[in-house]
Design a protein around this motif. Structure first.
Motif, PDB file in Angstrom:
ATOM      1  N   UNK A   1       0.895  -1.079  -0.008  1.00  0.00           N
ATOM      2  CA  UNK A   1       0.084  -0.233  -0.068  1.00  0.00           C
ATOM      3  C   UNK A   1       0.822   1.362  -0.121  1.00  0.00           C
ATOM      4  N   UNK A   2       1.923   1.055   0.616  1.00  0.00           N
ATOM      5  CA  UNK A   2       3.004   2.414   0.680  1.00  0.00           C
ATOM      6  C   UNK A   2       3.293   2.960  -0.755  1.00  0.00           C
ATOM      7  N   UNK A   3       3.902   1.778  -1.309  1.00  0.00           N
ATOM      8  CA  UNK A   3       4.271   1.879  -2.821  1.00  0.00           C
ATOM      9  C   UNK A   3       3.155   2.244  -3.710  1.00  0.00           C
ATOM     10  N   UNK A   4       2.198   1.786  -3.636  1.00  0.00           N
ATOM     11  CA  UNK A   4       0.978   2.188  -4.354  1.00  0.00           C
ATOM     12  C   UNK A   4       0.808   3.829  -4.132  1.00  0.00           C
ATOM     13  N   UNK A   5       0.373   3.999  -2.996  1.00  0.00           N
ATOM     14  CA  UNK A   5       0.149   5.505  -2.654  1.00  0.00           C
ATOM     15  C   UNK A   5       1.469   6.317  -3.068  1.00  0.00           C
ATOM     16  N   UNK A   6       2.711   5.935  -3.142  1.00  0.00           N
ATOM     17  CA  UNK A   6       3.649   6.858  -3.476  1.00  0.00           C
ATOM     18  C   UNK A   6       3.823   6.940  -4.938  1.00  0.00           C
ATOM     19  N   UNK A   7       3.298   5.773  -5.674  1.00  0.00           N
ATOM     20  CA  UNK A   7       3.196   5.768  -7.238  1.00  0.00           C
ATOM     21  C   UNK A   7       2.027   6.743  -7.537  1.00  0.00           C
ATOM     22  N   UNK A   8       1.018   6.616  -6.930  1.00  0.00           N
ATOM     23  CA  UNK A   8      -0.215   7.689  -7.279  1.00  0.00           C
ATOM     24  C   UNK A   8       0.183   9.203  -7.030  1.00  0.00           C
ATOM     25  N   UNK A   9       0.826   9.440  -6.077  1.00  0.00           N
ATOM     26  CA  UNK A   9       1.076  10.849  -5.729  1.00  0.00           C
ATOM     27  C   UNK A   9       2.111  11.286  -6.776  1.00  0.00           C
ATOM     28  N   UNK A  10       2.820  10.292  -6.923  1.00  0.00           N
ATOM     29  CA  UNK A  10       3.689  10.711  -8.087  1.00  0.00           C
ATOM     30  C   UNK A  10       3.293  10.980  -9.596  1.00  0.00           C
ATOM     31  N   UNK A  11       2.073   9.904  -9.928  1.00  0.00           N
ATOM     32  CA  UNK A  11       1.501  10.247 -11.216  1.00  0.00           C
ATOM     33  C   UNK A  11       0.665  11.494 -11.186  1.00  0.00           C
ATOM     34  N   UNK A  12       0.114  11.857  -9.967  1.00  0.00           N
ATOM     35  CA  UNK A  12      -0.898  12.964  -9.873  1.00  0.00           C
ATOM     36  C   UNK A  12      -0.025  14.263 -10.150  1.00  0.00           C
ATOM     37  N   UNK A  13       1.170  14.209  -9.433  1.00  0.00           N
ATOM     38  CA  UNK A  13       2.132  15.380  -9.611  1.00  0.00           C
ATOM     39  C   UNK A  13       2.636  15.654 -10.994  1.00  0.00           C
ATOM     40  N   UNK A  14       3.057  14.547 -11.583  1.00  0.00           N
ATOM     41  CA  UNK A  14       3.586  14.697 -13.072  1.00  0.00           C
ATOM     42  C   UNK A  14       2.507  14.902 -14.094  1.00  0.00           C
ATOM     43  N   UNK A  15       1.237  14.568 -14.070  1.00  0.00           N
ATOM     44  CA  UNK A  15       0.306  14.712 -15.014  1.00  0.00           C
ATOM     45  C   UNK A  15      -0.749  15.905 -14.711  1.00  0.00           C
ATOM     46  N   UNK A  16      -0.419  16.861 -13.552  1.00  0.00           N
ATOM     47  CA  UNK A  16      -1.294  17.734 -13.323  1.00  0.00           C
ATOM     48  C   UNK A  16      -0.287  19.077 -13.474  1.00  0.00           C
TER      49      UNK A  16
END
Length: 52
Positions: free
Chosen positions: A24-39
């Motif tokens: 879950x930690x890795x998934x949340x880090x990936x989602x936050x990174x995805x959010x920052x990059x694509x917005x």
């Protein structure tokens, strides 16, 4: 030893060492990174960066 992807190696690490709580930690880090990059270039960016 073949040329494995990082995802396969990470999954094997979790499975062998029984560290499923890391997933879950890795998934949340990936989602936050995805959010920052694509917005980055959108109008939402100032609101996203205000959270951090």
């Amino acid at each position: 030893m073949g040329n494995k992807s990082i995802v396969v190696e990470f999954w094997e690490f979790l499975r062998i060492r029984k560290r499923y709580w890391l997933l879950p930690i890795v998934i949340m880090l990936f989602l936050l990174g995805f959010l920052i990059v694509f917005t980055e270039g959108s109008a939402v960016a100032p609101f996203i960066y205000a959270l951090f």
